[in-house]
Scaffold this motif. Structure first.
Motif, PDB file in Angstrom:
ATOM      1  N   ARG A 345      95.209  46.065 -36.496  1.00  0.00           N
ATOM      2  CA  ARG A 345      94.521  47.109 -36.929  1.00  0.00           C
ATOM      3  C   ARG A 345      95.173  48.446 -36.463  1.00  0.00           C
ATOM      4  O   ARG A 345      95.779  48.606 -35.440  1.00  0.00           O
ATOM      5  N   THR A 346      95.297  49.338 -37.514  1.00  0.00           N
ATOM      6  CA  THR A 346      96.046  50.804 -37.301  1.00  0.00           C
ATOM      7  C   THR A 346      95.344  51.624 -37.370  1.00  0.00           C
ATOM      8  O   THR A 346      94.126  51.440 -37.307  1.00  0.00           O
ATOM      9  N   LYS A 347      95.996  52.704 -36.888  1.00  0.00           N
ATOM     10  CA  LYS A 347      95.007  54.281 -36.876  1.00  0.00           C
ATOM     11  C   LYS A 347      94.018  53.982 -35.956  1.00  0.00           C
ATOM     12  O   LYS A 347      93.078  54.640 -36.134  1.00  0.00           O
ATOM     13  N   GLN A 348      94.482  53.555 -34.780  1.00  0.00           N
ATOM     14  CA  GLN A 348      93.491  53.513 -33.751  1.00  0.00           C
ATOM     15  C   GLN A 348      92.771  54.925 -33.250  1.00  0.00           C
ATOM     16  O   GLN A 348      91.807  55.037 -32.575  1.00  0.00           O
ATOM     17  N   ASP A 349      93.804  55.950 -33.500  1.00  0.00           N
ATOM     18  CA  ASP A 349      93.650  57.285 -33.208  1.00  0.00           C
ATOM     19  C   ASP A 349      92.396  57.615 -33.976  1.00  0.00           C
ATOM     20  O   ASP A 349      91.763  58.783 -33.506  1.00  0.00           O
TER      21      ASP A 349
END
Length: 462
Positions: A345-349
């Motif tokens: 899972r990317t873009k946790q920010d």
């Protein structure tokens, strides 16, 4: 009794020998020291012609010499010169090495002076090593190991190549061939002395079958480990997959610590695969950024997606990326094959309430932009690399070697089947095929065309 230097041998012997060759043996470019190697029957004459004749009196001892042009007497350089008389040299021929200053002009001047001498020419790629092979200084498997050692980028590659160069595979092949010949001799005794008292036939056949069964098992073990050997030699491949705008290019840039891929919110930005090679746990790992997987918007993007699927089929590991802010988890395509697939899972920010890091063995949450969770992902990748490459240096590291061992193993199985059927003649023929297949690995017969291809891969000075 030691062999006389080339300059002290009869002219007829020198004239009938292959040309003497010379080349830069060290790396190209400016350096403090460059090594120029000369090999052949006229190597001693070449040393004398450049004013280094006194090294012939003290083999393997470096002497400081003022090198001069053989015609004009002009000073070329002050060099350390070493003399290695045949057969105790790298090539098995007379060899002289000039350790000169590493400027391009110095190297060119010394090489020009050497190749102006009668019977001396520039070496072709791999010619020094080919002569070493032809003079029995190394077998073909060791020569392949040397090529891998020169090309080694990582610690694992260095260790594996060094073992091959030291004769790991060649020694094993020699041992296998001795056992094959032992078995063949026993079968030949049954054929040639069938009417004489040579022992109980059943006992002889059982002993031969035991030898062949043990050999077949050893070859099977070597073949089972061949994939690991190739992985270390060629490197591992990790393909980065996902829908458009999943952060694939951002992850690749973070892994490379530089901008190697274009990052844009526009879907379909990545049309072709982009590869970055990294050293992880001492092994080369190629990370491949691919086109976003979706219904293509045009022919170019469609081709990029087709290539993404091809890279996925060829990969050792696939990372399936989905943005953390997607409401639903997007599953990977069903045709990913049997390779491991990790969900990232990317873009946790964009979803700060979602903890970054490793969720389980194959699931991660990261932000390549802020670095959150990247340490966990890299640590897991390093552990995976160690798991799939761990162990002593592999015995078989090239497809050519693998094919030959497989052919020999099949021939042994055929020999055992013919023995069981009582056909000793066909069993003996199968053992001859096994011996020939093993001989090709070390360069004993039927490899001339392959030799040309292999030694052409070397640099000129090797």
């Amino acid at each position: 009794m030691t062999e006389a230097p080339a300059s002290h041998r009869p002219a007829a012997v020198r004239d009938s020998a292959p040309p003497t060759i010379a080349a830069l043996a060290s790396g190209r470019g400016r350096a403090g020291v460059a090594v120029i190697r000369v090999s052949g029957s006229r190597a001693g004459e070449a040393a004398c012609a450049l004013g280094a004749g006194r090294v012939l009196k003290t083999p393997r001892q470096a002497r400081l010499v003022a090198l001069r042009h053989p015609e004009s007497g002009e000073l070329l350089d002050h060099a350390l010169v070493l003399w290695f008389p045949a057969p105790r040299s790298y090539t098995g021929e007379d060899v002289v090495e000039f350790h000169v200053h590493g400027g391009p002009a110095v190297i060119a001047a010394v090489l020009d002076a050497l190749t102006a001498l009668p019977g001396v020419r520039l070496a072709e790629p791999g010619e020094f090593t080919r002569r070493a092979f032809e003079h029995g200084r190394m077998d073909l498997a060791a020569a392949e190991g040397l090529l891998d050692l020169v090309a080694a980028e990582t610690e694992a590659q260095r260790r594996q190549a060094l073992a091959q160069t030291a004769g790991l595979l060649g020694a094993r092949i020699t041992g296998w061939q001795e056992q094959v010949l032992d078995a063949a001799a026993r079968i030949e005794a049954l054929l040639d002395f069938a009417d004489e008292e040579i022992g109980d036939e059943d006992d002889i056949v059982a002993a031969v079958d035991t030898i062949l069964a043990r050999l077949g098992g050893q070859m099977a073990s070597a073949l089972a480990d061949a994939a690991r050997g190739r992985r270390i030699r060629e490197g591992l491949k990790v393909v980065i997959l996902g829908p458009p705008n999943a952060g694939k290019s951002t992850l690749l840039n973070a892994l490379a610590a530089e901008d190697v891929a274009i990052v844009s919110p526009e879907p379909g930005t990545t049309r072709d695969a982009i590869t970055v090679r990294l050293d992880l746990a001492g092994v080369v790992v190629a990370f491949v950024d691919t086109a976003g997987l979706r219904a293509a918007a045009g022919a170019v993007e469609e081709e990029g997606i087709r290539r993404a699927h091809r890279h996925a089929r060829e990969a050792d590991l696939a990372l399936w990326l989905v943005p953390a802010d997607e409401q639903e988890d997007i599953p990977p395509p069903p045709d990913m094959g049997e390779r491991p697939l990790w969900h990232v899972r990317t873009k946790q920010d964009l979803v700060p309430d979602l903890p970054a890091g490793r969720q389980d063995a194959e699931r991660f949450v990261i932000s390549a932009r802020t670095g959150a969770g990247m340490d966990a992902l890299l640590s897991a990748l390093g552990s995976w690399v160690e798991a799939v490459t761990a162990g002593p240096p592999a015995l078989v590291t090239r497809r050519r070697q693998e094919d030959a061992v497989a052919e020999a193993r099949e021939a042994l199985a055929e020999a055992r089947a013919q023995l069981a059927a009582g056909d000793w003649l066909l069993a003996a023929e199968a053992l001859r095929r096994a011996d020939a297949a093993l001989g090709r690995i070390t360069g004993r017969g039927g490899v001339e065309e392959m030799l040309d291809r292999l030694f052409a891969e070397f640099c000129i000075g090797k």
